[in-house]
Motif scaffolding. Structure first.
Motif, PDB file in Angstrom:
ATOM      1  N   ALA A 224       0.821  -1.218   0.000  1.00 38.72           N
ATOM      2  CA  ALA A 224       0.000   0.000   0.000  1.00 38.72           C
ATOM      3  C   ALA A 224       0.849   1.259   0.000  1.00 38.72           C
ATOM      4  O   ALA A 224       0.441   2.282  -0.581  1.00 38.72           O
ATOM      5  N   LEU A 225       2.007   1.226   0.640  1.00 41.13           N
ATOM      6  CA  LEU A 225       2.797   2.452   0.790  1.00 41.13           C
ATOM      7  C   LEU A 225       3.299   3.012  -0.536  1.00 41.13           C
ATOM      8  O   LEU A 225       3.195   4.223  -0.772  1.00 41.13           O
ATOM      9  N   PRO A 226       3.857   2.207  -1.449  1.00 39.75           N
ATOM     10  CA  PRO A 226       4.270   2.776  -2.734  1.00 39.75           C
ATOM     11  C   PRO A 226       3.100   3.387  -3.512  1.00 39.75           C
ATOM     12  O   PRO A 226       3.293   4.364  -4.249  1.00 39.75           O
ATOM     13  N   ARG A 227       1.923   2.827  -3.356  1.00 37.98           N
ATOM     14  CA  ARG A 227       0.749   3.385  -4.042  1.00 37.98           C
ATOM     15  C   ARG A 227       0.400   4.757  -3.489  1.00 37.98           C
ATOM     16  O   ARG A 227       0.015   5.660  -4.236  1.00 37.98           O
ATOM     17  N   LEU A 228       0.514   4.919  -2.188  1.00 41.55           N
ATOM     18  CA  LEU A 228       0.283   6.237  -1.600  1.00 41.55           C
ATOM     19  C   LEU A 228       1.369   7.223  -2.022  1.00 41.55           C
ATOM     20  O   LEU A 228       1.084   8.384  -2.338  1.00 41.55           O
ATOM     21  N   GLN A 229       2.617   6.768  -2.019  1.00 47.40           N
ATOM     22  CA  GLN A 229       3.727   7.654  -2.360  1.00 47.40           C
ATOM     23  C   GLN A 229       3.618   8.156  -3.796  1.00 47.40           C
ATOM     24  O   GLN A 229       3.930   9.314  -4.077  1.00 47.40           O
ATOM     25  N   ARG A 230       3.172   7.300  -4.727  1.00 48.18           N
ATOM     26  CA  ARG A 230       3.035   7.762  -6.115  1.00 48.18           C
ATOM     27  C   ARG A 230       1.907   8.779  -6.253  1.00 48.18           C
ATOM     28  O   ARG A 230       1.876   9.554  -7.203  1.00 48.18           O
ATOM     29  N   LEU A 231       0.995   8.829  -5.257  1.00 50.88           N
ATOM     30  CA  LEU A 231      -0.051   9.853  -5.227  1.00 50.88           C
ATOM     31  C   LEU A 231       0.432  11.138  -4.549  1.00 50.88           C
ATOM     32  O   LEU A 231      -0.292  12.124  -4.515  1.00 50.88           O
ATOM     33  N   GLY A 232       1.643  11.084  -3.976  1.00 53.61           N
ATOM     34  CA  GLY A 232       2.162  12.248  -3.264  1.00 53.61           C
ATOM     35  C   GLY A 232       1.680  12.324  -1.835  1.00 53.61           C
ATOM     36  O   GLY A 232       1.590  13.414  -1.257  1.00 53.61           O
ATOM     37  N   VAL A 233       1.396  11.161  -1.231  1.00 51.09           N
ATOM     38  CA  VAL A 233       0.858  11.104   0.135  1.00 51.09           C
ATOM     39  C   VAL A 233       1.792  10.270   1.000  1.00 51.09           C
ATOM     40  O   VAL A 233       2.160   9.153   0.631  1.00 51.09           O
ATOM     41  N   GLU A 234       2.164  10.807   2.169  1.00 44.56           N
ATOM     42  CA  GLU A 234       3.091  10.126   3.079  1.00 44.56           C
ATOM     43  C   GLU A 234       2.589  10.301   4.515  1.00 44.56           C
ATOM     44  O   GLU A 234       3.068  11.151   5.265  1.00 44.56           O
ATOM     45  N   PRO A 235       1.614   9.494   4.938  1.00 39.73           N
ATOM     46  CA  PRO A 235       1.057   9.675   6.285  1.00 39.73           C
ATOM     47  C   PRO A 235       2.022   9.222   7.379  1.00 39.73           C
ATOM     48  O   PRO A 235       2.786   8.262   7.208  1.00 39.73           O
ATOM     49  N   ALA A 236       1.978   9.918   8.500  1.00 35.70           N
ATOM     50  CA  ALA A 236       2.817   9.547   9.641  1.00 35.70           C
ATOM     51  C   ALA A 236       2.263   8.292  10.293  1.00 35.70           C
ATOM     52  O   ALA A 236       1.056   8.050  10.298  1.00 35.70           O
ATOM     53  N   GLY A 237       3.151   7.487  10.857  1.00 37.10           N
ATOM     54  CA  GLY A 237       2.711   6.277  11.543  1.00 37.10           C
ATOM     55  C   GLY A 237       3.888   5.510  12.094  1.00 37.10           C
ATOM     56  O   GLY A 237       4.987   6.041  12.245  1.00 37.10           O
ATOM     57  N   MET A 238       3.675   4.245  12.373  1.00 37.62           N
ATOM     58  CA  MET A 238       4.687   3.376  12.956  1.00 37.62           C
ATOM     59  C   MET A 238       5.037   2.247  11.987  1.00 37.62           C
ATOM     60  O   MET A 238       4.160   1.705  11.312  1.00 37.62           O
ATOM     61  N   PRO A 239       6.330   1.868  11.938  1.00 36.34           N
ATOM     62  CA  PRO A 239       6.723   0.808  11.004  1.00 36.34           C
ATOM     63  C   PRO A 239       6.131  -0.543  11.397  1.00 36.34           C
ATOM     64  O   PRO A 239       6.048  -0.891  12.572  1.00 36.34           O
ATOM     65  N   LEU A 240       5.703  -1.286  10.380  1.00 38.88           N
ATOM     66  CA  LEU A 240       5.223  -2.659  10.560  1.00 38.88           C
ATOM     67  C   LEU A 240       6.133  -3.558   9.732  1.00 38.88           C
ATOM     68  O   LEU A 240       6.219  -3.401   8.518  1.00 38.88           O
ATOM     69  N   ARG A 241       6.798  -4.503  10.398  1.00 41.04           N
ATOM     70  CA  ARG A 241       7.818  -5.297   9.722  1.00 41.04           C
ATOM     71  C   ARG A 241       7.457  -6.771   9.579  1.00 41.04           C
ATOM     72  O   ARG A 241       8.303  -7.576   9.202  1.00 41.04           O
TER      73      ARG A 241
END
Length: 344
Positions: free
Chosen positions: A53-70
């Motif tokens: 999900a994160l690369p899809r948000l980043q290509r939209l120009g969106v970078e929400p704050a949160g905690m890493p999930l590994r």
């Protein structure tokens, strides 16, 4: 744009609706989002963004704050099976739904998306246009969630079986996260998802049958019972039934995106990843004038989710339920393979 108020109406201003609006603006379409709720919209969900999900948000120009999930940890008293995401998959992120909504909304506003505090009700369409909420557009996306009005209006909703229906409830607690894994605690009748969403906050989402008693269920999970003495960081919210079925995802000039298009269960935690992928596919379909092609795209995007999630839900409802965590621990390559496939 003679004769049209806008190129696209997006019904529903949750994360998937906003992602669809952003995709459309990046493709050069004019967009209005019809959403009667104001402010940052909350929802009962696990709040874990899988690595895909994160690369899809980043290509939209969106970078929400949160905690890493590994990774993901399946847990039951005395047993656990941990899988850390492969480096090729990257990491996920635990993000408060209100934080995600605020970030997406700000990006949509910056791109010129218009907003109308109206709920889409009746829909009329012809070969060239669709009209809803007093607006005439070339296209309409139904992004209005599990209980979609758009889905019913265009006549593609299938009746859901009342047998085995599942629901979710969620609350946050002011506790420092103790792990960078999404913990899934399997008890006798619920699954409890633990997601770190801030340095001082964890979210607990429970999935199970209708009428979940949150406090009682939490008290019955030994590793999580201590949270009942912690300070709540949100009010208790619920959602469901989770299972939604559709006969098709496109009719005329209306396309269904996200939960509105059909949903199996939240047990694998990838609803937003799928919704963002569907939003991209839907915009591409209308930009290229092939809305019927969205059906095939939707089937491809959701194939793993539909197969693997349906299988896991069936196991969770069956006598196999107590064996799920022991089997995951005994077969780490199989368990890890399933997690990786869903994470992407």
């Amino acid at each position: 744009m003679s004769g049209f108020d806008v190129d696209l109406i997006v019904a529903g201003g949750g994360p998937v609706g906003l992602a669809a609006a952003i995709e459309a603006r990046l493709a050069g379409l004019s967009v209005v989002v019809a959403e009667p709720r104001s402010g940052d919209i909350d929802k009962a969900c696990g709040e874990g963004l899988m690595p895909g999900a994160l690369p899809r948000l980043q290509r939209l120009g969106v970078e929400p704050a949160g905690m890493p999930l590994r990774g993901v940890s399946y847990r039951t008293p005395g047993r656990h099976a941990d899988h850390r995401f492969a480096s090729a998959s990257g990491e996920g992120r635990g993000v408060r739904r209100t934080e995600l909504h605020a970030a997406l909304h700000a990006r949509a506003v910056a791109l010129g998306v218009a907003f109308d505090e109206t709920k889409v009700g009746s829909i009329s369409q012809d070969a060239a246009s669709v009209t809803a909420a007093g607006t005439r557009a070339r296209w309409l996306f139904g992004c209005d969630g599990l209980h979609s009005t758009v889905r019913r209006e265009i006549g593609v909703e299938l009746p859901a079986s009342r047998r085995g229906r599942r629901f979710g409830v969620r609350q946050h607690f002011q506790v420092a996260p103790w792990s960078d894994l999404i913990e899934v605690h399997w008890s006798g009748d619920v699954e409890a998802y633990v997601t770190p969403v801030a340095p001082d906050t964890v979210g607990i989402a429970l999935l199970g049958r209708r009428g979940i008693d949150f406090a009682r269920a939490l008290a019955g999970i030994r590793e999580l019972a201590f949270l009942l003495d912690a300070e709540p960081a949100s009010t208790l919210r619920g959602a469901g039934p989770l299972r939604q079925r559709t006969s098709r995802r496109h009719r005329g000039r209306v396309l269904l995106v996200g939960d509105a298009s059909g949903y199996v269960d939240a047990i694998t935690g990838e609803g937003l990843r799928l919704g963002f992928a569907q939003a991209q596919a839907a915009v591409a379909a209308v930009v290229h004038g092939r809305p019927g092609g969205y059906e095939q795209d939707w089937m491809s995007i959701t194939r793993d989710f539909r197969v693997l999630t349906s299988g896991l839900v069936a196991a969770a409802r069956s006598p196999l339920r107590p064996a799920i965590v022991p089997l995951a621990a005994a077969l780490p390559r199989v368990y890890g393979g399933v997690v990786e496939r869903l994470a992407r």
